[in-house]
Design a protein around this motif. Structure first.
Motif, mmCIF file in Angstrom:
data_model
loop_
_atom_site.group_PDB
_atom_site.id
_atom_site.type_symbol
_atom_site.label_atom_id
_atom_site.label_comp_id
_atom_site.label_asym_id
_atom_site.label_seq_id
_atom_site.Cartn_x
_atom_site.Cartn_y
_atom_site.Cartn_z
ATOM 1 N N GLU A 22 0.844 -1.198 0.000
ATOM 2 C CA GLU A 22 0.000 0.000 0.000
ATOM 3 C C GLU A 22 0.885 1.257 0.000
ATOM 4 O OE1 GLU A 22 -2.607 0.286 3.359
ATOM 5 O OE2 GLU A 22 -3.577 2.078 2.589
ATOM 6 N N THR A 26 1.303 3.897 -3.074
ATOM 7 C CA THR A 26 1.071 5.322 -2.815
ATOM 8 C C THR A 26 2.250 6.138 -3.335
ATOM 9 O OG1 THR A 26 -0.190 4.742 -0.836
ATOM 10 C CG2 THR A 26 0.544 7.028 -1.019
ATOM 11 N N ALA A 29 1.991 6.350 -7.053
ATOM 12 C CA ALA A 29 0.907 7.254 -7.462
ATOM 13 C C ALA A 29 1.337 8.703 -7.301
ATOM 14 C CB ALA A 29 -0.348 6.973 -6.634
ATOM 15 N N LEU A 30 2.046 9.007 -6.214
ATOM 16 C CA LEU A 30 2.524 10.374 -5.997
ATOM 17 C C LEU A 30 3.512 10.768 -7.090
ATOM 18 C CD1 LEU A 30 2.972 10.280 -2.117
ATOM 19 C CD2 LEU A 30 1.298 11.637 -3.380
ATOM 20 N N LEU A 33 1.732 11.592 -10.168
ATOM 21 C CA LEU A 33 1.073 12.899 -10.053
ATOM 22 C C LEU A 33 2.074 14.048 -10.144
ATOM 23 C CD1 LEU A 33 -1.567 12.308 -7.225
ATOM 24 C CD2 LEU A 33 -2.048 12.940 -9.584
ATOM 25 N N PHE A 35 4.898 14.459 -8.069
ATOM 26 C CA PHE A 35 5.649 14.778 -6.855
ATOM 27 C C PHE A 35 7.051 14.179 -6.952
ATOM 28 C CE2 PHE A 35 1.265 15.158 -5.372
ATOM 29 C CZ PHE A 35 1.322 16.374 -4.706
ATOM 30 N N LYS A 36 8.052 15.052 -6.866
ATOM 31 C CA LYS A 36 9.442 14.587 -6.959
ATOM 32 C C LYS A 36 10.015 14.419 -5.553
ATOM 33 C CE LYS A 36 9.510 15.519 -11.458
ATOM 34 N NZ LYS A 36 9.284 14.394 -12.362
ATOM 35 N N GLY A 37 10.992 13.536 -5.426
ATOM 36 C CA GLY A 37 11.748 13.462 -4.176
ATOM 37 C C GLY A 37 11.105 12.655 -3.068
ATOM 38 N N VAL A 38 10.037 11.902 -3.386
ATOM 39 C CA VAL A 38 9.447 11.036 -2.364
ATOM 40 C C VAL A 38 10.229 9.730 -2.368
ATOM 41 C CG1 VAL A 38 7.359 9.924 -1.510
ATOM 42 C CG2 VAL A 38 7.193 12.085 -2.764
ATOM 43 N N LYS A 39 11.071 9.525 -1.362
ATOM 44 C CA LYS A 39 11.944 8.356 -1.358
ATOM 45 C C LYS A 39 11.235 7.097 -0.891
ATOM 46 C CE LYS A 39 16.177 8.497 -0.399
ATOM 47 N NZ LYS A 39 17.582 8.744 -0.743
ATOM 48 N N SER A 40 10.403 7.231 0.125
ATOM 49 C CA SER A 40 9.668 6.057 0.600
ATOM 50 C C SER A 40 8.378 6.483 1.281
ATOM 51 C CB SER A 40 10.520 5.255 1.584
ATOM 52 O OG SER A 40 10.645 5.966 2.798
ATOM 53 N N VAL A 41 7.400 5.581 1.237
ATOM 54 C CA VAL A 41 6.131 5.800 1.934
ATOM 55 C C VAL A 41 5.809 4.533 2.714
ATOM 56 C CG1 VAL A 41 3.665 6.288 1.702
ATOM 57 C CG2 VAL A 41 5.275 7.320 0.101
ATOM 58 N N LYS A 42 5.583 4.684 4.006
ATOM 59 C CA LYS A 42 5.173 3.543 4.830
ATOM 60 C C LYS A 42 3.790 3.824 5.387
ATOM 61 C CE LYS A 42 9.658 2.473 6.730
ATOM 62 N NZ LYS A 42 10.408 2.555 7.996
ATOM 63 N N THR A 43 2.968 2.798 5.490
ATOM 64 C CA THR A 43 1.641 2.975 6.075
ATOM 65 C C THR A 43 1.625 2.415 7.493
ATOM 66 O OG1 THR A 43 0.920 0.917 5.097
ATOM 67 C CG2 THR A 43 0.444 2.892 3.867
ATOM 68 N N ILE A 44 0.947 3.119 8.354
ATOM 69 C CA ILE A 44 0.818 2.719 9.758
ATOM 70 C C ILE A 44 -0.654 2.792 10.114
ATOM 71 C CG2 ILE A 44 1.381 3.384 12.133
ATOM 72 C CD1 ILE A 44 3.958 4.641 10.973
ATOM 73 N N VAL B 46 -2.042 6.532 8.887
ATOM 74 C CA VAL B 46 -0.820 7.332 8.936
ATOM 75 C C VAL B 46 0.108 6.937 7.790
ATOM 76 C CG1 VAL B 46 1.256 7.843 10.287
ATOM 77 C CG2 VAL B 46 -0.946 7.667 11.433
ATOM 78 N N GLU B 48 3.992 7.507 6.650
ATOM 79 C CA GLU B 48 5.301 8.002 7.067
ATOM 80 C C GLU B 48 6.162 8.068 5.818
ATOM 81 O OE1 GLU B 48 6.799 6.869 11.335
ATOM 82 O OE2 GLU B 48 7.911 5.734 9.832
#
Lengths: 83, 83
Positions: A22, A26, A29-30, A33, A35-44, B46, B48
């Protein structure tokens, strides 16, 4: 009889090294869209609870809830914070 | 070129008065498991993130991500916290 209401925040976090599709989707998808520079996304997952008991009892109850229902010990860890 | 990595925590919370069936079903399940005194359970999502940019830019980017993808403004609000 007077009862206190305790607010507890339970965070269910994936263990290190466990895939988070997930979060990864995400991130993609970013990127799509623009968005530059998003290295990682974690869901909590967070559960915010109101408990009709004392603080010590509430902490013990929340930890038991995680063990019995809310968290999967194979892939997840949990933290309990009282407010 | 040196880039900083900023950690951001984005919380997606249901607006007041919006039904939270996942939270309510969790409360019922806890009750069935014998947990007494759980008055309410709310679920919060959330994200992160690690962002390869400065702090100010990261905050603006996260807020735009919420508006464009992560949150549904009809039923959800969001907060962005940099770490």
């Amino acid at each position: 009889m007077v009862l206190t209401v305790v607010k507890a925040e339970i965070r269910i976090v994936l263990k290190h090294g466990v895939a988070d599709p997930e979060g990864e989707n995400t991130r993609k998808a970013l990127e799509l869209l623009g968005f530059k520079g998003v290295k990682s996304v974690k869901t909590i997952k967070v559960f915010e609870m109101e408990l009709d008991m004392g603080a010590e009892e509430a902490r013990a109850a929340c930890e038991e809830m995680c063990r019995k229902l809310l968290a999967n010990p194979v892939i997840q860890t949990y933290t309990v914070e009282l407010k």
